[in-house]
Motif scaffolding. Structure first.
Motif, PDB file in Angstrom:
ATOM      1  N   ARG A  80     -27.780  11.963 137.391  1.00  0.00           N
ATOM      2  CA  ARG A  80     -29.001  11.861 138.190  1.00  0.00           C
ATOM      3  C   ARG A  80     -28.685  11.695 139.669  1.00  0.00           C
ATOM      4  O   ARG A  80     -27.632  11.189 140.037  1.00  0.00           O
ATOM      5  N   LEU A  81     -29.654  12.115 140.475  1.00  0.00           N
ATOM      6  CA  LEU A  81     -29.569  11.885 141.923  1.00  0.00           C
ATOM      7  C   LEU A  81     -30.264  10.557 142.199  1.00  0.00           C
ATOM      8  O   LEU A  81     -31.476  10.441 142.044  1.00  0.00           O
ATOM      9  N   VAL A  82     -29.480   9.540 142.545  1.00  0.00           N
ATOM     10  CA  VAL A  82     -30.057   8.215 142.746  1.00  0.00           C
ATOM     11  C   VAL A  82     -29.953   7.846 144.221  1.00  0.00           C
ATOM     12  O   VAL A  82     -28.892   7.950 144.825  1.00  0.00           O
ATOM     13  N   GLU A 123     -26.358  15.402 148.284  1.00  0.00           N
ATOM     14  CA  GLU A 123     -25.319  16.231 147.660  1.00  0.00           C
ATOM     15  C   GLU A 123     -24.085  15.389 147.342  1.00  0.00           C
ATOM     16  O   GLU A 123     -23.455  15.565 146.295  1.00  0.00           O
ATOM     17  N   ASN A 124     -23.768  14.444 148.239  1.00  0.00           N
ATOM     18  CA  ASN A 124     -22.631  13.553 147.981  1.00  0.00           C
ATOM     19  C   ASN A 124     -22.878  12.700 146.747  1.00  0.00           C
ATOM     20  O   ASN A 124     -21.963  12.444 145.973  1.00  0.00           O
ATOM     21  N   SER A 125     -24.136  12.266 146.597  1.00  0.00           N
ATOM     22  CA  SER A 125     -24.467  11.434 145.440  1.00  0.00           C
ATOM     23  C   SER A 125     -24.240  12.216 144.151  1.00  0.00           C
ATOM     24  O   SER A 125     -23.668  11.709 143.191  1.00  0.00           O
ATOM     25  N   LEU A 126     -24.666  13.468 144.137  1.00  0.00           N
ATOM     26  CA  LEU A 126     -24.508  14.292 142.934  1.00  0.00           C
ATOM     27  C   LEU A 126     -23.046  14.671 142.706  1.00  0.00           C
ATOM     28  O   LEU A 126     -22.583  14.744 141.570  1.00  0.00           O
ATOM     29  N   ALA A 127     -22.308  14.887 143.790  1.00  0.00           N
ATOM     30  CA  ALA A 127     -20.918  15.311 143.658  1.00  0.00           C
ATOM     31  C   ALA A 127     -19.981  14.137 143.356  1.00  0.00           C
ATOM     32  O   ALA A 127     -18.830  14.339 142.985  1.00  0.00           O
TER      33      ALA A 127
END
Lengths: 256, 76
Positions: free
Chosen positions: A95-97, A205-209
């Motif tokens: 998830r994108l948090v 994007e950093n959170s997802l990556a």
């Protein structure tokens, strides 16, 4: 060409983001929160992440963010958003948090949670609205209040011998190895709005990556708390806030 | 030279009359209603000089309440 001929769907270049619903926002006229809500909605939609996004909004003016942006939200206790986001992200790593916090929340009551979440390098994005004041409760002094700034609790201006110095928490967070991206932006002009949007996109994007914690500080206005008109408070922000909180990337270390 | 013509549509009921769009507009298209108010009592923004609009979307970008829709055509 008549306005009716121009106002056709094929000519549309800008409209209200789809994820932002029709509920009128409770923010004061001219509040920067509205612009940042718009940017968050646009970025999530552009990333196609509306079904995997979880926002954590703690206490502050943005406490009702769940009423305005149509994604999943969690309410956190005052200052505890990074701790709640840690749990959400660890249980749902895909998830994108992100958290959406003000300066009284992130830099005062939630300092410990923020610094420790960043130090653990949790894969969350933190959106930090810094308006140098406690806006929701009536304009009291916050840790980020500028030296000499008049607030409800410092009627003669903030004194550093009595109240200490303005806390540059983003600079502190940039020192931690757990953070990958720390930036300071503003939303007072069309150009700065575009830059802030790019910064929010990068943080998400950093959170997802899984690069680590990203912090996007948005230097904003609180015209009600500062007792100024919205246009005047933007000028005041440029004149007084930017020397103390200069805009730009404090850390950009995503190649890890 | 191609001429760019723009138009803006303002959601008057959503507008809070903060004046930020008026300040941001480079061609003085927008203005706040001097006397009229919307249902919530705000002097909402309106297009005082619609013919000057270039569709740059500066007003819409800085609008905190997302009240403004922007349209643009390039006349060849």
């Amino acid at each position: 060409m008549k306005p009716e001929d121009i106002k056709r769907s094929e000519n549309k270049v800008y409209c209200k983001p789809e994820l932002l619903n029709d509920t009128p926002m409770h923010y004061c006229p001219g509040c920067s929160h509205g612009v940042v809500h718009k940017l968050v909605s646009e970025v999530i939609k552009e990333m196609g992440a509306e079904h995997i996004a979880i926002g954590v909004a703690p206490v502050g003016c943005a406490v009702f963010a769940y009423s305005y942006i149509d994604i999943d939200w969690i309410e956190a206790a005052h200052g505890r958003a990074p701790a709640v986001a840690t749990g959400a992200k660890r249980l749902n790593p895909s998830r994108l948090v992100f958290t959406y916090q003000g300066d009284g929340d992130l830099a005062a009551i939630g300092t410990a949670e923020t610094i420790h979440a960043a130090n653990r390098g949790e894969n969350i994005a933190i959106i930090f609205i810094n308006n140098a004041i406690y806006g929701m409760t009536g304009g009291q002094m916050a840790p980020t209040t500028l030296e000499g700034q008049v607030t409800a609790t410092t009627p003669y201006g903030r004194r550093v011998d009595l109240n200490g110095y303005p806390l540059k928490i983003s600079n502190l967070l940039a020192q931690l190895p757990g953070t990958c991206y720390v930036t300071r932006q503003a939303v007072h002009t069309p150009a700065s709005v575009r830059k802030a949007k790019a910064a929010i996109r990068k943080a998400f994007e950093n959170s997802l990556a899984g690069h680590g914690t990203s912090v996007v500080e948005i230097v904003s206005t609180c015209n009600s708390g500062w007792k100024m008109s919205p246009a005047k408070s933007n000028e005041w922000m440029v004149e007084h806030m930017f020397p103390e909180y200069p805009l730009g990337d404090l850390k950009n270390d995503t190649e890890r | 030279m191609a001429k760019v013509i723009g138009a803006v549509e303002i959601n008057h009921e959503r507008c809070k009359g903060c004046d930020l769009c008026v300040v941001a507009c480079p061609t003085d298209v927008l203005s706040l209603q001097p006397k009229e108010v919307n249902n919530r009592g705000y002097h909402y923004a309106y297009t005082a000089n619609p013919e000057k609009c270039i569709g740059c979307a500066s007003c819409a970008l800085v609008c905190p309440d997302a009240c403004i829709e922007v349209y643009r055509v390039v006349e060849k």
